[in-house]
Design a protein around this motif. Structure first.
Motif, PDB file in Angstrom:
ATOM      1  N   ASP A 127       0.817  -1.116   0.051  1.00  0.00           N
ATOM      2  CA  ASP A 127      -0.052   0.138   0.045  1.00  0.00           C
ATOM      3  C   ASP A 127       0.907   1.011  -0.238  1.00  0.00           C
ATOM      4  N   ILE A 128       0.260   2.282  -0.810  1.00  0.00           N
ATOM      5  CA  ILE A 128       1.082   3.604  -0.771  1.00  0.00           C
ATOM      6  C   ILE A 128       0.468   4.489   0.138  1.00  0.00           C
ATOM      7  N   GLY A 129       1.548   4.947   1.101  1.00  0.00           N
ATOM      8  CA  GLY A 129       0.938   5.897   1.824  1.00  0.00           C
ATOM      9  C   GLY A 129       0.687   7.461   1.394  1.00  0.00           C
ATOM     10  N   ASP A 130       1.598   7.729   0.543  1.00  0.00           N
ATOM     11  CA  ASP A 130       1.531   9.252   0.082  1.00  0.00           C
ATOM     12  C   ASP A 130       2.373   9.068  -1.229  1.00  0.00           C
ATOM     13  N   TYR A 131       2.240  10.206  -2.149  1.00  0.00           N
ATOM     14  CA  TYR A 131       3.345  10.425  -3.075  1.00  0.00           C
ATOM     15  C   TYR A 131       3.455  11.840  -3.331  1.00  0.00           C
ATOM     16  N   ALA A 132       4.524  12.155  -4.291  1.00  0.00           N
ATOM     17  CA  ALA A 132       4.866  13.445  -4.463  1.00  0.00           C
ATOM     18  C   ALA A 132       5.662  13.209  -5.783  1.00  0.00           C
ATOM     19  N   VAL A 133       5.049  14.429  -6.737  1.00  0.00           N
ATOM     20  CA  VAL A 133       5.612  14.387  -8.109  1.00  0.00           C
ATOM     21  C   VAL A 133       6.424  15.301  -8.319  1.00  0.00           C
ATOM     22  N   ASP A 134       7.853  15.001  -8.877  1.00  0.00           N
ATOM     23  CA  ASP A 134       8.497  15.985  -9.489  1.00  0.00           C
ATOM     24  C   ASP A 134       8.405  16.273 -11.026  1.00  0.00           C
ATOM     25  N   GLY A 135       7.822  17.345 -11.415  1.00  0.00           N
ATOM     26  CA  GLY A 135       7.503  17.150 -12.984  1.00  0.00           C
ATOM     27  C   GLY A 135       8.393  17.895 -13.744  1.00  0.00           C
ATOM     28  N   ILE A 136       9.429  18.582 -12.909  1.00  0.00           N
ATOM     29  CA  ILE A 136      10.654  19.210 -13.839  1.00  0.00           C
ATOM     30  C   ILE A 136      11.688  18.052 -14.112  1.00  0.00           C
ATOM     31  N   ASN A 137      11.910  17.150 -13.110  1.00  0.00           N
ATOM     32  CA  ASN A 137      12.678  16.077 -13.451  1.00  0.00           C
ATOM     33  C   ASN A 137      12.078  14.757 -13.930  1.00  0.00           C
ATOM     34  N   ARG A 138      10.636  14.879 -13.944  1.00  0.00           N
ATOM     35  CA  ARG A 138       9.842  13.760 -14.315  1.00  0.00           C
ATOM     36  C   ARG A 138      10.076  12.312 -13.621  1.00  0.00           C
ATOM     37  N   ARG A 139       9.961  12.526 -12.348  1.00  0.00           N
ATOM     38  CA  ARG A 139      10.146  11.267 -11.244  1.00  0.00           C
ATOM     39  C   ARG A 139       8.994  11.515 -10.320  1.00  0.00           C
ATOM     40  N   GLN A 147      11.211   5.410  -5.332  1.00  0.00           N
ATOM     41  CA  GLN A 147      11.249   6.464  -6.699  1.00  0.00           C
ATOM     42  C   GLN A 147      10.853   5.854  -8.012  1.00  0.00           C
ATOM     43  N   ALA A 148      10.556   6.482  -8.967  1.00  0.00           N
ATOM     44  CA  ALA A 148      10.508   5.716 -10.195  1.00  0.00           C
ATOM     45  C   ALA A 148      10.351   7.173 -11.295  1.00  0.00           C
ATOM     46  N   SER A 149      10.594   6.790 -12.397  1.00  0.00           N
ATOM     47  CA  SER A 149      10.439   7.657 -13.659  1.00  0.00           C
ATOM     48  C   SER A 149       8.741   7.947 -14.059  1.00  0.00           C
ATOM     49  N   LEU A 150       8.646   8.969 -14.175  1.00  0.00           N
ATOM     50  CA  LEU A 150       7.101   9.269 -14.818  1.00  0.00           C
ATOM     51  C   LEU A 150       6.930   8.746 -16.118  1.00  0.00           C
ATOM     52  N   ASP A 151       8.156   8.324 -16.914  1.00  0.00           N
ATOM     53  CA  ASP A 151       7.958   7.807 -18.187  1.00  0.00           C
ATOM     54  C   ASP A 151       8.232   6.061 -18.267  1.00  0.00           C
ATOM     55  N   GLY A 152       7.831   5.720 -17.023  1.00  0.00           N
ATOM     56  CA  GLY A 152       8.084   4.047 -16.622  1.00  0.00           C
ATOM     57  C   GLY A 152       9.354   3.704 -16.422  1.00  0.00           C
ATOM     58  N   GLY A 153       9.694   2.467 -16.176  1.00  0.00           N
ATOM     59  CA  GLY A 153      11.014   2.021 -15.788  1.00  0.00           C
ATOM     60  C   GLY A 153      10.756   1.338 -14.322  1.00  0.00           C
ATOM     61  N   ARG A 154      11.961   0.977 -13.991  1.00  0.00           N
ATOM     62  CA  ARG A 154      12.001  -0.016 -12.558  1.00  0.00           C
ATOM     63  C   ARG A 154      11.662   1.023 -11.429  1.00  0.00           C
ATOM     64  N   ARG A 194       4.902   8.167   6.278  1.00  0.00           N
ATOM     65  CA  ARG A 194       3.247   8.403   5.746  1.00  0.00           C
ATOM     66  C   ARG A 194       3.430   9.409   4.599  1.00  0.00           C
ATOM     67  N   LYS A 195       3.241  10.530   5.080  1.00  0.00           N
ATOM     68  CA  LYS A 195       3.134  11.716   4.036  1.00  0.00           C
ATOM     69  C   LYS A 195       4.441  12.193   3.743  1.00  0.00           C
ATOM     70  N   ILE A 196       4.442  12.613   2.405  1.00  0.00           N
ATOM     71  CA  ILE A 196       5.709  13.148   1.665  1.00  0.00           C
ATOM     72  C   ILE A 196       5.491  14.369   0.865  1.00  0.00           C
ATOM     73  N   SER A 197       6.788  15.146   0.844  1.00  0.00           N
ATOM     74  CA  SER A 197       6.834  16.386   0.094  1.00  0.00           C
ATOM     75  C   SER A 197       8.189  16.690  -0.329  1.00  0.00           C
ATOM     76  N   LEU A 198       8.396  17.384  -1.343  1.00  0.00           N
ATOM     77  CA  LEU A 198       9.679  17.587  -1.870  1.00  0.00           C
ATOM     78  C   LEU A 198      10.235  19.013  -2.049  1.00  0.00           C
ATOM     79  N   ASP A 199      11.198  19.392  -1.703  1.00  0.00           N
ATOM     80  CA  ASP A 199      11.794  20.452  -1.662  1.00  0.00           C
ATOM     81  C   ASP A 199      13.036  20.469  -2.902  1.00  0.00           C
ATOM     82  N   LEU A 200      12.511  20.936  -3.923  1.00  0.00           N
ATOM     83  CA  LEU A 200      13.260  20.690  -5.155  1.00  0.00           C
ATOM     84  C   LEU A 200      14.475  21.754  -5.275  1.00  0.00           C
TER      85      LEU A 200
END
Length: 235
Positions: free
Chosen positions: A122-134, A147-154, A166-172
């Motif tokens: 089960d996933i607790g939470d997620y955060a998207v890095d749209g700049i680096n596509r992750r 972590q994983a690529s937004l374009d697919g992959g392992r 639990r909750k997650i956030s990014l400081d890019l």
């Protein structure tokens, strides 16, 4: 037995007042609120603004201040809806085991949902890095930050042996990831396996976590309470 009327409200720091957006339709749950503004790639530079939210078994998009201009798509098991303006996409969890995406300009006539991540825990939470596509997410039962690529992959484990993340956030800007777990707030560098605790709280697990480059971290220990933590530059 009471009548429930869902609504979406927002707070303006400049005026220090709370405002109500147009009422959401019946049987809607205003979760995952986000606005799609002029800087979104899939919308015109002078286009209108929308807010996106979970609506029953699906996702709805409604134009700000125009209640009649609304569109929705039906999706089963939708939870934790988010919008990323860098990719022009809407992201959401499906049955807590998949992270899916839709174009931000979705409509009821299209069906172009894409599975970004599919996991066994089960996933607790997620955060998207749209700049680096992750995309980054927490898995509380396995004690990992993935972590994983937004374009697919392992899928790659960024941190392991974490206590109930639990909750997650990014400081890019500083290439950091923040998450809550076991009544602590943690921060780690995205390019290393090092992380540390920067705060302790005793109000239970936060219901939300967000980072702003103030620098402050906002956590919501309950649906009606928000705590803002100031972070030193060193952390």
């Amino acid at each position: 037995g009471g009548k429930y009327s869902p609504s979406i409200r927002y707070y303006s720091p400049s005026s220090r007042q709370t405002y109500s957006l147009p009422s959401t339709p019946a049987r809607s749950w205003p979760a995952g609120f986000s606005t799609l503004g002029p800087r979104d790639k899939r919308l015109k530079s002078n286009g209108p603004q929308y807010y996106v939210y979970q609506a029953g078994d699906g996702i709805a998009k409604q134009r700000l201040y125009s209640p009649d201009q609304r569109d929705s798509i039906s999706r089963e098991g939708v939870y934790n809806v988010k919008v990323d303006s860098n990719t022009g996409s809407v992201f959401y969890l499906v049955n807590n085991r998949k992270i899916n995406s839709e174009p931000a300009d979705f409509n009821s006539q299209t069906d172009i949902s894409r599975v970004i991540v599919s996991v066994e825990e089960d996933i607790g939470d997620y955060a998207v890095d749209g700049i680096n596509r992750r995309v980054y997410w927490t898995e509380p039962s396995s004690g990992t930050i993935q972590q994983a690529s937004l374009d697919g992959g392992r899928t790659v484990a960024l941190y392991s042996g974490v206590k109930k993340p639990r909750k997650i956030s990014l400081d890019l800007n500083n290439k950091r990831v923040l998450w809550s777990g076991d009544q602590q707030l943690y921060v780690g560098q995205l390019q290393t396996t090092h992380y540390e605790s920067i705060a302790t709280y005793d109000r239970g697990d936060p219901t939300a976590l967000s980072y702003e480059p103030s620098p402050t971290v906002s956590i919501s220990p309950s649906p009606t309470q928000t705590v803002v933590l100031s972070c030193r530059d060193s952390t």
